[in-house]
Motif scaffolding. Structure first.
Motif, mmCIF file in Angstrom:
data_model
loop_
_atom_site.group_PDB
_atom_site.id
_atom_site.type_symbol
_atom_site.label_atom_id
_atom_site.label_comp_id
_atom_site.label_asym_id
_atom_site.label_seq_id
_atom_site.Cartn_x
_atom_site.Cartn_y
_atom_site.Cartn_z
ATOM 1 N N PHE A 1 79.442 71.823 67.745
ATOM 2 C CA PHE A 1 79.138 72.443 66.455
ATOM 3 C C PHE A 1 80.195 73.477 66.081
ATOM 4 O O PHE A 1 80.691 73.504 64.941
ATOM 5 C CB PHE A 1 77.766 73.107 66.488
ATOM 6 N N THR A 2 80.564 74.327 67.038
ATOM 7 C CA THR A 2 81.500 75.412 66.738
ATOM 8 C C THR A 2 82.849 74.887 66.285
ATOM 9 O O THR A 2 83.378 75.297 65.246
ATOM 10 C CB THR A 2 81.681 76.320 67.976
ATOM 11 N N ILE A 3 83.428 73.952 67.039
ATOM 12 C CA ILE A 3 84.770 73.492 66.671
ATOM 13 C C ILE A 3 84.732 72.625 65.425
ATOM 14 O O ILE A 3 85.656 72.656 64.598
ATOM 15 C CB ILE A 3 85.452 72.768 67.851
ATOM 16 N N THR A 4 83.642 71.878 65.218
ATOM 17 C CA THR A 4 83.526 71.090 63.994
ATOM 18 C C THR A 4 83.448 72.000 62.780
ATOM 19 O O THR A 4 84.109 71.770 61.756
ATOM 20 C CB THR A 4 82.289 70.182 64.056
ATOM 21 N N ILE B 1 87.277 63.990 61.138
ATOM 22 C CA ILE B 1 86.710 64.612 62.341
ATOM 23 C C ILE B 1 86.003 63.524 63.125
ATOM 24 O O ILE B 1 85.149 62.818 62.587
ATOM 25 C CB ILE B 1 85.736 65.739 61.972
ATOM 26 N N LEU B 2 86.388 63.357 64.382
ATOM 27 C CA LEU B 2 85.833 62.312 65.242
ATOM 28 C C LEU B 2 85.233 62.975 66.481
ATOM 29 O O LEU B 2 85.938 63.662 67.233
ATOM 30 C CB LEU B 2 86.929 61.321 65.637
ATOM 31 N N LEU B 3 83.930 62.778 66.686
ATOM 32 C CA LEU B 3 83.221 63.390 67.804
ATOM 33 C C LEU B 3 82.876 62.346 68.853
ATOM 34 O O LEU B 3 82.636 61.187 68.523
ATOM 35 C CB LEU B 3 81.934 64.063 67.292
ATOM 36 N N LEU B 4 82.828 62.764 70.108
ATOM 37 C CA LEU B 4 82.453 61.874 71.207
ATOM 38 C C LEU B 4 80.993 62.111 71.555
ATOM 39 O O LEU B 4 80.620 63.188 72.005
ATOM 40 C CB LEU B 4 83.331 62.123 72.435
ATOM 41 N N SER B 5 80.175 61.096 71.335
ATOM 42 C CA SER B 5 78.793 61.119 71.788
ATOM 43 C C SER B 5 78.691 60.174 72.984
ATOM 44 O O SER B 5 79.598 60.121 73.807
ATOM 45 C CB SER B 5 77.850 60.726 70.644
ATOM 46 N N ARG C 1 98.746 72.622 59.453
ATOM 47 C CA ARG C 1 97.443 72.075 59.050
ATOM 48 C C ARG C 1 96.859 71.287 60.220
ATOM 49 O O ARG C 1 97.542 71.070 61.231
ATOM 50 C CB ARG C 1 97.589 71.148 57.842
ATOM 51 N N ILE C 2 95.621 70.842 60.074
ATOM 52 C CA ILE C 2 95.008 69.873 60.977
ATOM 53 C C ILE C 2 94.503 68.722 60.119
ATOM 54 O O ILE C 2 93.660 68.917 59.242
ATOM 55 C CB ILE C 2 93.843 70.490 61.783
ATOM 56 N N ASP C 3 95.032 67.539 60.344
ATOM 57 C CA ASP C 3 94.587 66.343 59.616
ATOM 58 C C ASP C 3 93.435 65.649 60.336
ATOM 59 O O ASP C 3 92.585 65.031 59.693
ATOM 60 C CB ASP C 3 95.745 65.346 59.471
ATOM 61 N N VAL C 4 93.435 65.726 61.668
ATOM 62 C CA VAL C 4 92.450 65.006 62.478
ATOM 63 C C VAL C 4 92.003 65.900 63.625
ATOM 64 O O VAL C 4 92.839 66.523 64.293
ATOM 65 C CB VAL C 4 93.031 63.698 63.060
ATOM 66 N N LEU C 5 90.696 65.951 63.836
ATOM 67 C CA LEU C 5 90.143 66.510 65.065
ATOM 68 C C LEU C 5 89.482 65.389 65.850
ATOM 69 O O LEU C 5 88.625 64.680 65.305
ATOM 70 C CB LEU C 5 89.094 67.585 64.765
ATOM 71 N N VAL C 6 89.879 65.220 67.103
ATOM 72 C CA VAL C 6 89.153 64.355 68.041
ATOM 73 C C VAL C 6 88.586 65.272 69.112
ATOM 74 O O VAL C 6 89.330 65.839 69.915
ATOM 75 C CB VAL C 6 90.060 63.284 68.673
ATOM 76 N N HIS C 7 87.262 65.416 69.095
ATOM 77 C CA HIS C 7 86.618 66.347 70.030
ATOM 78 C C HIS C 7 86.053 65.556 71.208
ATOM 79 O O HIS C 7 84.960 65.004 71.140
ATOM 80 C CB HIS C 7 85.523 67.127 69.329
#
Length: 257
Positions: free
Chosen positions: A118-121, A137-141, A81-87
């Motif tokens: 967008f794609t990976i999210t 899901i955590l994105l870097l802006s 599974r994936i619990d967290v994405l940090v992009h």
């Protein structure tokens, strides 16, 4: 893919966290911080970082939609599974002046920073929903998304796009118990800032002038950005969603940004 461990952890145990841009300055600090709290950390980037000890590493070009989907599938296959994405993957761009920036460069930066986000999210959101994972899901802006600037327009535009992706996905995924947030660094002591400063032709002067604009009078360290990401990706804070958190030394307090 460089495989270092294939142990699948049960859902009641350690979080499985995918960090993109894991070989970069902020990404590598995020890897270390999340490993320290006990996550099973999987890295993805264009190339591995020498000496980085992580559960698994996958080569990833975020502009390649099929490869992105394949990597997500491989993470699920290996770790369950994936619990967290940090992009954290992204680029600055090579031209400071918008009036000489080519359309090709604008599109390249947008494709990496905005379309890739967008794609990976989307891919991670779909696997979380399918599996019933109440993840994060955590994105870097960037603080550059929030103000008019005269340099690096494609980068700035791409980072406001990241915020809109975050806000929309937070609304869409909230009913599934999935939180979506963004961290917005200001100047950070990473190779990305070094590139910007070097391109100015007076690297140290550029660094000093930028630091002087900030209330804290200094750049952030990558570990300080990683600490904020660690907070927002901790499962005890999952009720926090749709948040855009500046880690920028007070950049928007009217003392220069």
């Amino acid at each position: 893919m460089v495989k270092q461990s294939s142990a699948v952890k049960p859902s009641t145990d350690r979080q499985v966290t995918l960090v993109t841009g894991s070989s970069g300055g902020i990404g590598a600090s995020v890897v270390a911080a999340l490993q320290a709290r006990g996550d099973v950390v999987v890295g993805a980037d264009r190339a591995p970082l020498d000496g980085q000890d992580i559960a698994s590493f996958y080569e990833l070009d975020v502009t390649d939609e099929q490869q992105t989907s394949d990597v997500i599938g491989q993470v699920i296959q290996e770790h369950g599974r994936i619990d967290v994405l940090v992009h954290a993957a992204g680029v600055l761009g090579g031209t400071a002046d918008p009036l000489v920036t080519t359309t090709e460069e604008f599109e390249r930066v947008m494709r990496i920073n905005a379309t890739g986000t967008f794609t990976i999210t989307r891919e991670v959101a779909n696997v979380m929903r399918t599996s019933g994972t109440k993840g994060t899901i955590l994105l870097l802006s960037s603080v550059a998304a929030k103000e008019a600037r005269i340099d690096y327009l494609p980068y700035n535009a791409s980072k406001i796009a990241v915020l809109h992706i975050m806000w929309s996905m937070a609304k869409i995924l909230g009913p599934n118990g999935i939180s979506v947030n963004a961290v917005n660094p200001g100047p950070v002591n990473t190779p990305l800032w070094a590139q910007l400063a070097d391109q100015s032709g007076a690297a140290q002067a550029a660094r000093d002038a930028r630091a002087a604009q900030l209330p804290m009078q200094r750049f952030a360290e990558p570990t300080e950005v990683a600490n904020a990401i660690s907070f927002l990706t901790d499962p005890i804070n999952r009720y926090i969603t749709g948040v855009s958190l500046d880690v920028a030394g007070g950049a928007h307090l009217g003392m220069g940004s």
